[in-house]
Design an enzyme around this catalytic site. Structure first.
Site, mmCIF file in Angstrom:
data_model
loop_
_atom_site.group_PDB
_atom_site.id
_atom_site.type_symbol
_atom_site.label_atom_id
_atom_site.label_comp_id
_atom_site.label_asym_id
_atom_site.label_seq_id
_atom_site.Cartn_x
_atom_site.Cartn_y
_atom_site.Cartn_z
ATOM 1 C CD GLN A 39 59.893 71.947 75.371
ATOM 2 O OE1 GLN A 39 60.575 72.245 74.707
ATOM 3 N NE2 GLN A 39 59.642 71.893 76.362
ATOM 4 N NE ARG A 48 62.438 57.808 76.303
ATOM 5 C CZ ARG A 48 63.247 57.260 77.832
ATOM 6 N NH1 ARG A 48 64.909 56.673 77.164
ATOM 7 N NH2 ARG A 48 62.945 57.852 78.604
ATOM 8 C CE1 TYR A 87 69.761 72.709 76.437
ATOM 9 C CE2 TYR A 87 67.651 71.216 76.917
ATOM 10 C CZ TYR A 87 68.342 71.479 75.870
ATOM 11 O OH TYR A 87 69.301 70.011 75.313
HETATM 12 C C1 PHB Z 1 67.894 67.241 72.841
HETATM 13 O O1 PHB Z 1 67.103 67.857 72.122
HETATM 14 O O2 PHB Z 1 68.719 66.423 73.044
HETATM 15 C C2 PHB Z 1 67.768 68.053 74.011
HETATM 16 C C3 PHB Z 1 66.242 68.879 73.993
HETATM 17 C C4 PHB Z 1 65.746 69.274 74.078
HETATM 18 C C5 PHB Z 1 65.237 69.150 75.465
HETATM 19 C C6 PHB Z 1 66.060 67.643 75.990
HETATM 20 C C7 PHB Z 1 66.432 67.241 74.769
HETATM 21 O O3 PHB Z 1 64.519 69.581 76.795
#
Ligand code: PHB
Length: 363
Positions: free
Chosen positions: A98, A321, A179
């Site tokens: 990713q 998770r 992001y």
């Molecule tokens: C995180 O580091 O908490 C995090 C990173 C990427 C994501 C969501 C959370 O898409």
């Protein structure tokens, strides 16, 4: 009827099942943001996933927003990731990386020469990040100039090239969870004028140009994208018209013949179903516009995942998770075996505990 456990092929990538390990931030990179031996072991243990999407990985030093997240912009990082991809492939698995730029979700102490984070805007969100000093408010960002965007697009292209050199089967572009790329998409954040602000077409331009550059470099069959139309992650408001915005994005991506589109339904790690009609989103309408594999994510269980596949609502289901606490999740789902409990206090940072020490079924 298609089953969750059937093999498939997405773009140029063959998969042993439709069960995907979602990208998961674990903050265990070594010095210089290089994945180390523990990460090799962690991914090797999970290689029976139909596909692994390796954790969000910054495309450049300015793309980092949290302590100890890995990068994909130096030769040392490529060498570190090569050990991960070799381990997964030797177990018969497949793995994509990713590609991540956090934009304004960062802190100056994590950035080169104490720089300000960069974004579509100079407005600071009410969000926190994790640094050497613990949890802190994110720093005030600087709005990128339009003439800096070709360099940014080139950072994505370069990272995709390095990911293929590191042996990944492809990349997933992180355009979710508020992001950088989503900071351009949403009118709740993007306050620019000019070619990258204002209309939907202008706000989507950066993402589309990033996807075009990556596909030209490594091919659409090795490229996926992750979207989160309804999330308010990092205290970020939704777009004023998510259905129109994301519909346009999917339409623009069609000519690239992407391997897959990965959608987070609802709130990241939270509610799948909105509380009221005003916040309802028609994911099926997006799905209908997309010709590649459709990957869904967020709180799926064995039952709901199997139902989504057999009903044709998805081609792939990503689990987050459950894959942290169950390296052999595919087998457990197939056998309807009980799942290990997540050690939620061991998600971010630290060593083997809560990372590589979750047990597999023994018989
Ligand atoms: C995180 O580091 O908490 C995090 C990173 C990427 C994501 C969501 C959370 O898409």
């Amino acid at each position: 009827m298609t089953s969750l456990f059937d093999p498939t092929r997405i773009g140029n990538i063959p998969l042993t099942s439709r069960i995907v390990m979602a990208p998961l931030t674990r903050n265990r990179a070594l010095e210089a943001q290089v994945p180390g031996p523990l990460s090799v072991e962690y991914y090797r243990q999970r290689a029976s996933a139909g596909l692994i999407i390796a954790e969000a990985t910054q495309i450049s030093p300015m793309g980092q927003g949290y302590l100890d997240t890995p990068g994909i912009h130096t030769p040392e990082q490529v060498a570190g990731w090569r050990k991960v991809t070799d381990a997964v492939h030797s177990e018969g698995g497949h793995i994509v990386l990713q590609l991540w730029h956090v934009g304004r979700i960062s802190h100056s102490s994590l950035l080169p020469d104490g720089a300000a984070p960069v974004s579509s805007t100079s407005r600071r969100p009410n969000a926190m990040t994790f640094t050497k000093a613990g949890f802190v408010d994110v720093s005030a960002p600087r709005a990128l100039r339009d003439d800096e965007l070709p360099g940014l697009i080139d950072d994505y292209r370069h990272a995709a090239r390095l990911a293929m050199q590191a042996g990944f089967d492809g990349v997933e572009v992180h355009a979710a969870n508020n992001y950088l790329l989503e900071q351009f998409l949403r009118d709740s954040v993007n306050d620019r004028t000019g070619p990258y602000g204002g209309s939907i077409a202008n706000r989507a331009r950066l993402l589309v140009e990033v996807m075009q550059a990556i596909c030209a470099e490594i091919g659409g069959g090795h490229t996926g994208v992750r979207l989160s139309p309804m999330t308010t992650f990092s205290d970020t408001a939704r777009d004023s018209d998510p259905q129109a915005l994301y519909g346009y994005v999917v339409e623009q991506l069609a000519p690239l013949a992407l391997a897959y589109l990965h959608v987070i339904e609802g709130e990241t790690g939270g509610e799948r179903e909105p509380e009221d009609a005003a916040t309802r989103f028609d994911y099926e309408a997006l799905h209908k516009r997309f010709s590649g594999a459709w990957m869904v994510n967020n709180g799926y269980t064995r039952t709901s995942a199997m139902a989504a596949i057999t009903a044709g609502k998805a081609d792939l289901v990503a689990f987050g998770r459950p894959f942290i606490s169950n390296p052999d999740l595919v087998r457990r789902l197939r056998d309807d075996a009980p799942l290990n409990e997540l050690q939620a206090d061991k998600l971010y940072g630290g060593g083997a505990e809560g990372y590589t020490d979750y047990p597999t079924l023994t018989v």
